[in-house]
Every structure is written in C-alpha cells, then in structure tokens.
Design a protein around this motif. Structure first.
Motif, PDB file in Angstrom:
ATOM      1  N   VAL A  86       0.777  -1.370   0.075  1.00  0.00           N
ATOM      2  CA  VAL A  86      -0.090   0.104  -0.028  1.00  0.00           C
ATOM      3  C   VAL A  86       0.942   1.358   0.160  1.00  0.00           C
ATOM      4  N   ALA A  87       1.896   1.093   0.932  1.00  0.00           N
ATOM      5  CA  ALA A  87       2.669   2.444   0.824  1.00  0.00           C
ATOM      6  C   ALA A  87       3.554   2.897  -0.497  1.00  0.00           C
ATOM      7  N   LEU A  88       3.839   1.615  -1.072  1.00  0.00           N
ATOM      8  CA  LEU A  88       4.609   1.875  -2.439  1.00  0.00           C
ATOM      9  C   LEU A  88       3.610   2.108  -3.643  1.00  0.00           C
ATOM     10  N   PHE A  89       2.498   1.438  -3.722  1.00  0.00           N
ATOM     11  CA  PHE A  89       1.611   1.468  -4.780  1.00  0.00           C
ATOM     12  C   PHE A  89       0.234   1.840  -4.738  1.00  0.00           C
ATOM     13  N   GLY A  90      -0.271   2.001  -3.585  1.00  0.00           N
ATOM     14  CA  GLY A  90      -1.372   2.641  -3.322  1.00  0.00           C
ATOM     15  C   GLY A  90      -1.738   3.908  -3.897  1.00  0.00           C
ATOM     16  N   THR A 119      -0.436  21.829  -5.745  1.00  0.00           N
ATOM     17  CA  THR A 119       0.401  21.973  -6.854  1.00  0.00           C
ATOM     18  C   THR A 119       1.873  21.778  -6.586  1.00  0.00           C
ATOM     19  N   PRO A 120       2.680  20.867  -7.282  1.00  0.00           N
ATOM     20  CA  PRO A 120       4.045  20.763  -6.754  1.00  0.00           C
ATOM     21  C   PRO A 120       4.772  22.080  -7.006  1.00  0.00           C
ATOM     22  N   ARG A 121       5.823  22.625  -6.318  1.00  0.00           N
ATOM     23  CA  ARG A 121       6.391  23.650  -6.397  1.00  0.00           C
ATOM     24  C   ARG A 121       7.493  23.874  -7.628  1.00  0.00           C
ATOM     25  N   GLU A 122       7.754  22.642  -7.949  1.00  0.00           N
ATOM     26  CA  GLU A 122       8.784  22.344  -9.192  1.00  0.00           C
ATOM     27  C   GLU A 122       8.218  21.364 -10.144  1.00  0.00           C
ATOM     28  N   PRO A 123       8.513  21.775 -11.522  1.00  0.00           N
ATOM     29  CA  PRO A 123       7.938  20.849 -12.580  1.00  0.00           C
ATOM     30  C   PRO A 123       8.822  19.480 -12.442  1.00  0.00           C
ATOM     31  N   GLY A 124       8.214  18.436 -12.919  1.00  0.00           N
ATOM     32  CA  GLY A 124       9.088  17.110 -13.243  1.00  0.00           C
ATOM     33  C   GLY A 124       8.233  16.046 -12.373  1.00  0.00           C
ATOM     34  N   LEU A 125       8.483  15.043 -12.527  1.00  0.00           N
ATOM     35  CA  LEU A 125       8.216  13.789 -12.092  1.00  0.00           C
ATOM     36  C   LEU A 125       8.438  13.475 -10.608  1.00  0.00           C
ATOM     37  N   GLY A 126       9.993  13.806 -10.082  1.00  0.00           N
ATOM     38  CA  GLY A 126      10.318  13.765  -8.758  1.00  0.00           C
ATOM     39  C   GLY A 126       9.552  14.683  -7.787  1.00  0.00           C
ATOM     40  N   PRO A 127       9.534  15.826  -8.003  1.00  0.00           N
ATOM     41  CA  PRO A 127       8.601  16.826  -7.340  1.00  0.00           C
ATOM     42  C   PRO A 127       7.182  16.547  -7.221  1.00  0.00           C
ATOM     43  N   TRP A 128       6.741  16.066  -8.259  1.00  0.00           N
ATOM     44  CA  TRP A 128       5.234  15.594  -8.345  1.00  0.00           C
ATOM     45  C   TRP A 128       5.052  14.320  -7.357  1.00  0.00           C
ATOM     46  N   LEU A 129       5.739  13.471  -7.463  1.00  0.00           N
ATOM     47  CA  LEU A 129       5.938  12.188  -6.554  1.00  0.00           C
ATOM     48  C   LEU A 129       5.914  12.500  -5.191  1.00  0.00           C
ATOM     49  N   ARG A 130       7.077  13.315  -4.753  1.00  0.00           N
ATOM     50  CA  ARG A 130       7.278  13.910  -3.510  1.00  0.00           C
ATOM     51  C   ARG A 130       5.874  14.625  -2.789  1.00  0.00           C
ATOM     52  N   THR A 131       5.507  15.686  -3.801  1.00  0.00           N
ATOM     53  CA  THR A 131       4.108  16.174  -3.233  1.00  0.00           C
ATOM     54  C   THR A 131       2.980  15.144  -3.142  1.00  0.00           C
ATOM     55  N   ARG A 132       2.884  14.172  -3.947  1.00  0.00           N
ATOM     56  CA  ARG A 132       1.699  13.411  -4.002  1.00  0.00           C
ATOM     57  C   ARG A 132       1.907  12.448  -2.871  1.00  0.00           C
ATOM     58  N   TYR A 133       2.956  11.929  -2.510  1.00  0.00           N
ATOM     59  CA  TYR A 133       3.210  10.819  -1.439  1.00  0.00           C
ATOM     60  C   TYR A 133       3.103  11.507  -0.101  1.00  0.00           C
ATOM     61  N   GLY A 134       3.433  12.761  -0.042  1.00  0.00           N
ATOM     62  CA  GLY A 134       3.572  13.556   1.183  1.00  0.00           C
ATOM     63  C   GLY A 134       2.446  14.240   1.691  1.00  0.00           C
ATOM     64  N   GLU A 135       1.242  14.196   0.734  1.00  0.00           N
ATOM     65  CA  GLU A 135       0.114  14.891   1.284  1.00  0.00           C
ATOM     66  C   GLU A 135      -1.103  13.903   1.806  1.00  0.00           C
ATOM     67  N   SER A 136      -2.095  14.491   2.610  1.00  0.00           N
ATOM     68  CA  SER A 136      -2.960  13.553   3.168  1.00  0.00           C
ATOM     69  C   SER A 136      -4.133  13.175   2.032  1.00  0.00           C
ATOM     70  N   ALA A 137      -4.276  14.227   1.048  1.00  0.00           N
ATOM     71  CA  ALA A 137      -5.256  14.193  -0.064  1.00  0.00           C
ATOM     72  C   ALA A 137      -4.912  12.778  -0.763  1.00  0.00           C
ATOM     73  N   THR A 138      -3.801  12.283  -0.800  1.00  0.00           N
ATOM     74  CA  THR A 138      -3.525  11.195  -1.494  1.00  0.00           C
ATOM     75  C   THR A 138      -3.861   9.812  -0.871  1.00  0.00           C
ATOM     76  N   TRP A 139      -3.355   9.852   0.656  1.00  0.00           N
ATOM     77  CA  TRP A 139      -3.845   8.907   1.374  1.00  0.00           C
ATOM     78  C   TRP A 139      -5.338   8.685   1.728  1.00  0.00           C
ATOM     79  N   ARG A 140      -6.032   9.864   1.506  1.00  0.00           N
ATOM     80  CA  ARG A 140      -7.547   9.479   1.709  1.00  0.00           C
ATOM     81  C   ARG A 140      -8.023   8.747   0.444  1.00  0.00           C
ATOM     82  N   GLU A 141      -7.531   9.348  -0.633  1.00  0.00           N
ATOM     83  CA  GLU A 141      -7.728   8.398  -2.028  1.00  0.00           C
ATOM     84  C   GLU A 141      -7.635   6.801  -1.731  1.00  0.00           C
ATOM     85  N   VAL A 142      -6.238   6.751  -1.038  1.00  0.00           N
ATOM     86  CA  VAL A 142      -5.987   5.302  -1.056  1.00  0.00           C
ATOM     87  C   VAL A 142      -6.976   4.582  -0.112  1.00  0.00           C
ATOM     88  N   ALA A 143      -7.363   5.219   1.023  1.00  0.00           N
ATOM     89  CA  ALA A 143      -8.256   4.697   2.020  1.00  0.00           C
ATOM     90  C   ALA A 143      -9.780   4.299   1.196  1.00  0.00           C
TER      91      ALA A 143
END
Length: 252
Positions: A86-90, A119-143
């Motif tokens: 769940v932590a990796l692919f959720g 909205t990620p502060r910087e463009p690119g896949l890395g900043p997007w992943l860091r933002t998404r994996y670190g915010e509550s909205a993402t984990w509410r979607e996983v739940a």
C-alpha cells in the motif's frame, strides 16, 4: 441565495432527495441507479487492475477467519507485506480512482469541491511524486480505494437480491404455467399459477425498494467520496485564510 430560491431548485444531493415525497417522480432514482451500477463497473476494473494491492489483505482475512490460532507468523507477514504494498503502490491506484470518482460524484451532488491536492512547487516527475506521497489528500484516496470494494460488494448483494425478487415475483405465474412445476421464494413454495398471482403484487414493492436502496447506497457512497476525495469548499478555505491572517496580525 434566499431560502425560496433554494426551495425552487429542489434537493441538491441524492440523500436529501430521498426524503422528498416526490422522489420517485424525479430523475434522482435513475441518477442513483446509474451511479450505483457505474460504481460496480469501476470496482470490477479497480479490483482487476489492483489485485496485487488487495491480495495480501484478502489472505490476511482468510487466515484470520480460517485459522485464528497458530498463524501469528503468517498474519504478521501478510500485514507487513500488505502495508509495504500500500505504501509503495497505493497512491498509483488511489489518485486515478479519485479522479474518476469525483467525476461520477457530480451525478448525485450539485457542488463538488476540488481534490485538495497541492500543486508541486517545481516541474518534473520527482517533485510531483514527493508532493503526492507526502500529502493527506493522496492517502485519503488510497483509503477510499480500500473501502469502496467492500461497500460496492455489499450494495451489489442487496440490490441484486431485491431486483431478482421483483423479476421472479412478476414472472412467477408465467413460469409456473409454462416451464417449471414449483418455485421457491424464501420460505414460500408456489406450485400453481393461482398461488403465484397474489404474490405478483409484491413485485412493484420490490422494484420500488430497489430504487430507494440504490439511492441510499449511492448517497452514502457519495458522502464517503465527498469526505475522502475532495478538499474543503472554497468558502472554508477563505475562512481559514482569514483566521491565519488575523493570527499573523496579532503576532505582529
């Protein structure tokens, strides 16, 4: 907006429409049925695509129920594997599901807030992943992705039972006359067309119950989706910003 204007518009959500005496004469029952049937399709696709995500937890439930004693090692391993999966692919499952469910939510809710994702502060896949994996909205979607399989399975079980009952009750006199010798409907066993005729009166009752139950399931599912998959409405955000601004001025 005035109270009279709101009343003129009618109910703005399916759950509110369910309490209206003219519910069956509006489009709401069919919106609820469409939402529920669409949810079943989404759930089948979700379970098919995300089967590896659900598998450890399904095995955990099976082991816990079948062998509750003497399986501590297996249970612990399944919990660890399930948590890591769940932590990796959720988020890779929850984020697309959230987009689909927010779009479907507009069928039974007039106003649907945005996702609440930053909205990620910087463009690119890395900043997007860091933002998404670190915010509550993402984990509410996983739940939500974890819960929706069970809620839609329960809805399907109940609705199919009522819909089949309505169909069988309506067709019972014809089936008994043409094709079968007896029909068992729960505690009732029918042998002749004459015996079946009074029970056909229950077919419309089951059909109406199916529409109400479908609306109830869709409304509750929509409430869960609105709670987990959307951010605060704009007026709440503005109020919070005003509060923070006042606190900042007081500190200065």
């Amino acid at each position: 907006m005035s109270t009279s204007a709101r009343l003129t518009r009618g109910p703005r959500t399916l759950l509110r429409a369910l309490t209206h005496p003219r519910f069956l004469l509006t489009a709401w029952p069919w919106k609820g049925l469409a939402h529920t049937l669409g949810g079943l399709v989404v759930t089948v696709v979700l379970f098919t695509v995300a089967a590896p995500l659900y598998l450890p937890w399904i095995l955990f439930l099976v082991v816990t129920i079948v062998r509750p004693e003497g399986s501590l090692g297996a249970i612990t391993a399944l919990v660890l594997v399930g948590g890591a999966t769940v932590a990796l692919f959720g988020p890779l499952v929850g984020i697309p599901l959230g987009i689909v469910e927010r779009w479907r939510l507009r069928l039974i809710h007039d106003d649907v807030p945005d996702s609440g994702h930053r909205t990620p502060r910087e463009p690119g896949l890395g900043p997007w992943l860091r933002t998404r994996y670190g915010e509550s909205a993402t984990w509410r979607e996983v739940a939500y992705a974890g819960l929706t399989v069970f809620t839609h399975a329960a809805a399907a079980l109940v609705l199919v039972s009522f819909a089949l009952s309505a169909l069988l009750l309506a067709l019972a006199p014809f089936l008994l006359e043409e094709t079968i010798q007896k029909m068992t409907l729960g505690p009732i066993t029918l042998h002749t067309t004459e015996e079946a005729l009074p029970y056909t009166l229950l077919a419309p009752v089951c059909a109406v119950a199916t529409l109400y139950l479908s609306g109830l399931f869709a409304g509750l599912q929509g409430l869960m989706a609105r709670t987990l998959l959307t951010g605060p409405p704009p007026e709440v955000l503005r109020a919070e910003l005003d509060v923070y601004a006042d606190l900042g001025e007081q500190r200065v």
